[in-house]
Write a protein that holds these residues in place. Structure first.
Motif, PDB file in Angstrom:
ATOM      1  N   THR A 115      55.482  51.771  56.109  1.00 37.14           N
ATOM      2  CA  THR A 115      56.006  50.556  56.739  1.00 37.14           C
ATOM      3  C   THR A 115      55.795  50.537  58.254  1.00 37.14           C
ATOM      4  O   THR A 115      55.026  49.730  58.771  1.00 37.14           O
ATOM      5  CB  THR A 115      57.513  50.408  56.427  1.00 37.14           C
ATOM      6  OG1 THR A 115      57.719  50.581  55.036  1.00 37.14           O
ATOM      7  CG2 THR A 115      58.028  49.051  56.870  1.00 37.14           C
ATOM      8  N   VAL A 116      56.509  51.410  58.948  1.00 37.54           N
ATOM      9  CA  VAL A 116      56.540  51.307  60.408  1.00 37.54           C
ATOM     10  C   VAL A 116      55.194  51.699  61.035  1.00 37.54           C
ATOM     11  O   VAL A 116      54.711  51.021  61.949  1.00 37.54           O
ATOM     12  CB  VAL A 116      57.689  52.184  60.975  1.00 37.54           C
ATOM     13  CG1 VAL A 116      57.676  52.148  62.486  1.00 37.54           C
ATOM     14  CG2 VAL A 116      59.027  51.689  60.455  1.00 37.54           C
ATOM     15  N   LEU A 134      46.211  39.499  61.246  1.00 37.60           N
ATOM     16  CA  LEU A 134      46.436  39.012  59.883  1.00 37.60           C
ATOM     17  C   LEU A 134      45.687  39.873  58.859  1.00 37.60           C
ATOM     18  O   LEU A 134      46.251  40.279  57.829  1.00 37.60           O
ATOM     19  CB  LEU A 134      45.938  37.559  59.807  1.00 37.60           C
ATOM     20  CG  LEU A 134      46.546  36.676  58.736  1.00 37.60           C
ATOM     21  CD1 LEU A 134      48.031  36.500  58.988  1.00 37.60           C
ATOM     22  CD2 LEU A 134      45.843  35.328  58.699  1.00 37.60           C
ATOM     23  N   ILE A 135      44.421  40.158  59.166  1.00 37.87           N
ATOM     24  CA  ILE A 135      43.617  40.957  58.231  1.00 37.87           C
ATOM     25  C   ILE A 135      44.173  42.385  58.162  1.00 37.87           C
ATOM     26  O   ILE A 135      44.206  42.994  57.093  1.00 37.87           O
ATOM     27  CB  ILE A 135      42.129  40.947  58.654  1.00 37.87           C
ATOM     28  CG1 ILE A 135      41.582  39.517  58.562  1.00 37.87           C
ATOM     29  CG2 ILE A 135      41.299  41.874  57.768  1.00 37.87           C
ATOM     30  CD1 ILE A 135      40.206  39.332  59.125  1.00 37.87           C
ATOM     31  N   ILE A 158      49.216  45.784  53.465  1.00 42.94           N
ATOM     32  CA  ILE A 158      50.125  45.349  52.390  1.00 42.94           C
ATOM     33  C   ILE A 158      49.391  45.244  51.052  1.00 42.94           C
ATOM     34  O   ILE A 158      49.824  45.807  50.044  1.00 42.94           O
ATOM     35  CB  ILE A 158      50.779  43.998  52.750  1.00 42.94           C
ATOM     36  CG1 ILE A 158      51.684  44.183  53.980  1.00 42.94           C
ATOM     37  CG2 ILE A 158      51.596  43.454  51.575  1.00 42.94           C
ATOM     38  CD1 ILE A 158      52.163  42.895  54.593  1.00 42.94           C
ATOM     39  N   ILE A 159      48.260  44.518  51.056  1.00 44.46           N
ATOM     40  CA  ILE A 159      47.599  44.242  49.775  1.00 44.46           C
ATOM     41  C   ILE A 159      46.730  45.428  49.331  1.00 44.46           C
ATOM     42  O   ILE A 159      46.857  45.925  48.218  1.00 44.46           O
ATOM     43  CB  ILE A 159      46.759  42.946  49.856  1.00 44.46           C
ATOM     44  CG1 ILE A 159      47.704  41.773  50.136  1.00 44.46           C
ATOM     45  CG2 ILE A 159      45.971  42.714  48.573  1.00 44.46           C
ATOM     46  CD1 ILE A 159      47.019  40.477  50.459  1.00 44.46           C
ATOM     47  N   ILE A 184      49.019  47.602  47.138  1.00 44.90           N
ATOM     48  CA  ILE A 184      48.867  47.158  45.744  1.00 44.90           C
ATOM     49  C   ILE A 184      47.583  47.716  45.115  1.00 44.90           C
ATOM     50  O   ILE A 184      47.629  48.438  44.121  1.00 44.90           O
ATOM     51  CB  ILE A 184      48.884  45.607  45.665  1.00 44.90           C
ATOM     52  CG1 ILE A 184      50.223  45.079  46.214  1.00 44.90           C
ATOM     53  CG2 ILE A 184      48.649  45.142  44.235  1.00 44.90           C
ATOM     54  CD1 ILE A 184      50.286  43.595  46.390  1.00 44.90           C
ATOM     55  N   VAL A 185      46.433  47.389  45.736  1.00 41.09           N
ATOM     56  CA  VAL A 185      45.148  47.743  45.110  1.00 41.09           C
ATOM     57  C   VAL A 185      45.005  49.263  44.944  1.00 41.09           C
ATOM     58  O   VAL A 185      44.637  49.742  43.869  1.00 41.09           O
ATOM     59  CB  VAL A 185      43.966  47.173  45.938  1.00 41.09           C
ATOM     60  CG1 VAL A 185      42.628  47.581  45.325  1.00 41.09           C
ATOM     61  CG2 VAL A 185      44.076  45.656  46.013  1.00 41.09           C
TER      62      VAL A 185
END
Lengths: 323, 243
Positions: free
Chosen positions: B61-62, B165-166, B172-173, B177-178
């Motif tokens: 996270t941080v 943003l990227i 995150i993604i 996740i991936v």
């Protein structure tokens, strides 16, 4: 001023060691996708002051960015002192660039900003060089204040000091007089003249004819990415003045005045529509000299004589159409 | 002052803007706050829970968040607002700019997060030998991660104005996740390198990582690769927003 502004273009197979013009654009185009920002421009500049004149959006900043190695030419050659400007950081030893954007690290004082430029130029005594540059642009009184609190004119002078700190032989300035008050403007014009007299090559952009007229030896007129005219300022000025003009005239008897105008050689058309008289003339100066006499001879009182197309854009449009 | 020192000092002052610093301090305080809460309610955590907790709050996270902010601001923001031109129009090699700015952004991230990791680890795990081992493993992983993440995000910001943003999308993604669903993709996840480093030094801290001790090597390769790509890109950088 007697310093020549324009120089011959170097040939591609010129022998090594042959002196080259400080600034050369040879068949340079730059496009962004389908948009052509600069279209097949060729010129070479010798020491002196040259004005890059054109309306906003004409491509002046793109040309300065190409010259300062911040843009890659899509085609053609951009040479600074005989070497390509693109991907060649060594050209910054003899280029000073004053960008149009005001962006300067707001937390730095003017002195720190100029000293930073001196250090990045690897000068042996950056503090002394920065102090001299600050003195040159008359910024000493504000030098120890943060740039974030500067007026637009002060920021402009700080940027010019940073560009001058390594005493470059070529100075590129993008709208350098923006935001300066009349006193600062005159001071800066004197400074540029002095630098040109010392043998430097100075190219500055402007969309204001009078600025260019006051200090430039030569002028490059850019319209819609094309080089519309280039040469001695007086010649360009004559082209701009001796072109067809349109005047709107209000008088005590427009119909009689229109008939009288048609006998004048400078006039090639009149139109009376919606209660106003429009006069198309071949030559600006000739018409303005004769208009009062024609009205007096016709016994008509003149109320107003106003040119309708004196915007810089219309002048540029004429120059482009005439090529 | 050398050129390198000039670039680093200006970059450091630029990154330490009041609002940004405050926000980053708040983020860095989150693991310590969690440690205080744990300390107030419980005894020392088991090694496994300690590892999972530090991993969740710091590594996942941080750390990426702070690295994204400093990494993209160190160079991308200057290219965006025009102040970067004052570095680009000087007779200095562009790689020097990339390296100097990465070191500043990475160091700032590490200075904020390594102490935060150590303090939160001690608060939650205590001063037992094994717990200190886990805390040290995460501190080292955070130190390495600070430089690898900031290098990636700094280079990203040279390529695009949407670096922030990227970067968030990547953290995150991709990593969140991936990399969890497709084990093969873990070789492209900095988080996995850091997990490998932690499990190499403290095997009980986390479940075994697919990259293991190779995490050190992957992290070093990605860091050097990012600097090389960033330098090449900056050497061909073209200003935006010309007429």
């Amino acid at each position: 001023m007697t310093v020549p502004t324009f120089a011959p273009l170097p040939s591609a197979d010129a022998p090594a060691g042959q002196p080259t013009a400080p600034i050369v654009l040879d068949g340079v185009s730059r496009w962004y996708g389908p948009v052509v920002a600069v279209n097949d421009i060729t010129f070479a500049l010798a020491p002196g002051i040259t004005g890059l004149l054109g309306p906003n959006g004409a491509g002046k900043t793109t040309i300065l960015h190409l010259l300062s190695g911040l843009l890659r030419p899509s085609s053609g050659r951009v040479l600074i002192g005989g070497i390509p400007a693109w991907r060649n950081p060594s050209v910054y030893r003899f280029i000073g660039l004053v960008p149009e954007r005001e962006a300067v690290h707001a937390f730095l004082t003017g002195r720190e900003f100029v000293e930073m430029a001196a250090r990045l130029q690897k000068l042996p005594n950056p503090k002394e060089a920065a102090a001299a540059a600050i003195r040159t642009v008359d910024l000493e009184s504000a030098a120890d204040r943060a740039v974030g609190g500067y007026s637009k004119g002060m920021r402009q002078r700080a940027k010019i000091a940073a560009a001058l700190v390594h005493e470059p032989s070529i100075l590129l300035l993008d709208e350098p007089f923006n935001g300066m008050d009349p006193r600062q403007r005159l001071h800066m014009m004197d400074l540029l003249r002095t630098m040109a007299a010392a043998g430097r090559t100075i190219l500055f952009s402007s969309h204001i004819l009078e600025e260019v007229e006051r200090i430039a030896d030569g002028v490059l007129v850019i319209v819609a990415g094309r080089l519309a005219a280039a040469g001695d300022f007086r010649e360009i000025r004559r082209l701009m003045t001796d072109r067809p003009h349109t005047f709107v005239v209000r008088s005590s008897d427009d119909r009689r005045l229109a008939a009288a105008f048609m006998s004048e050689p400078a006039v090639f058309g009149t139109e009376l529509r919606d209660g106003r008289l429009t006069v198309r003339v071949q030559e600006f100066a000739g018409f303005t000299r004769s208009v009062a006499r024609v009205a007096r001879d016709a016994g008509v009182s003149l109320f107003e004589v106003a040119p309708t197309d004196d915007s810089l854009e219309s002048v540029f449009a004429y120059l482009v159409a005439g090529r | 002052m050398t050129i390198f020192a000039t670039i680093t000092s200006v970059t450091l002052r630029a990154l330490l803007g009041r609002r940004r610093t405050l926000l980053m301090l708040l983020l860095a305080a989150m693991p310590i706050l969690l440690g205080l809460i744990v300390r107030a309610n419980d005894d020392d955590l088991s090694l496994h829970i300690l590892g999972q907790t530090i991993d969740g709050i710091v590594t996942r996270t941080v750390l990426p968040l702070v690295a994204i902010v400093f990494g993209t601001a160190a160079l991308g923001s200057e290219l965006e607002d025009g102040t970067g031109v004052h570095f680009l129009t000087k007779p200095i090699d562009r790689w020097l700019i990339v390296v100097a700015k990465t070191i500043v952004a990475g160091s700032l991230t590490a200075v904020l997060l390594v102490p935060s990791t150590v303090i939160s680890g001690v608060l939650m795990g205590g001063l037992g030998r094994d717990a200190i081992g886990v805390t040290f493993a995460f501190a080292l992983a955070t130190l390495i991660g600070s430089f690898v993440y900031t290098a990636i995000f700094l280079v990203l910001s040279v390529f695009t104005t949407r670096g922030l943003l990227i970067g968030l999308g990547y953290a995150i993604i991709w990593e969140g996740i991936v990399a969890g669903l497709l084990p093969g993709s873990q070789v492209f996840s900095v988080r996995e390198y850091l997990s490998g480093i932690v499990t190499t030094l403290a095997p009980d801290a986390l479940p075994a990582s697919s990259v293991g001790a190779a995490g050190f090597l992957y992290a070093a390769v990605v860091f050097v690769l990012a600097l090389a790509i960033g330098s090449l890109r900056l050497a061909r950088y073209e200003v935006r927003g010309a007429e």
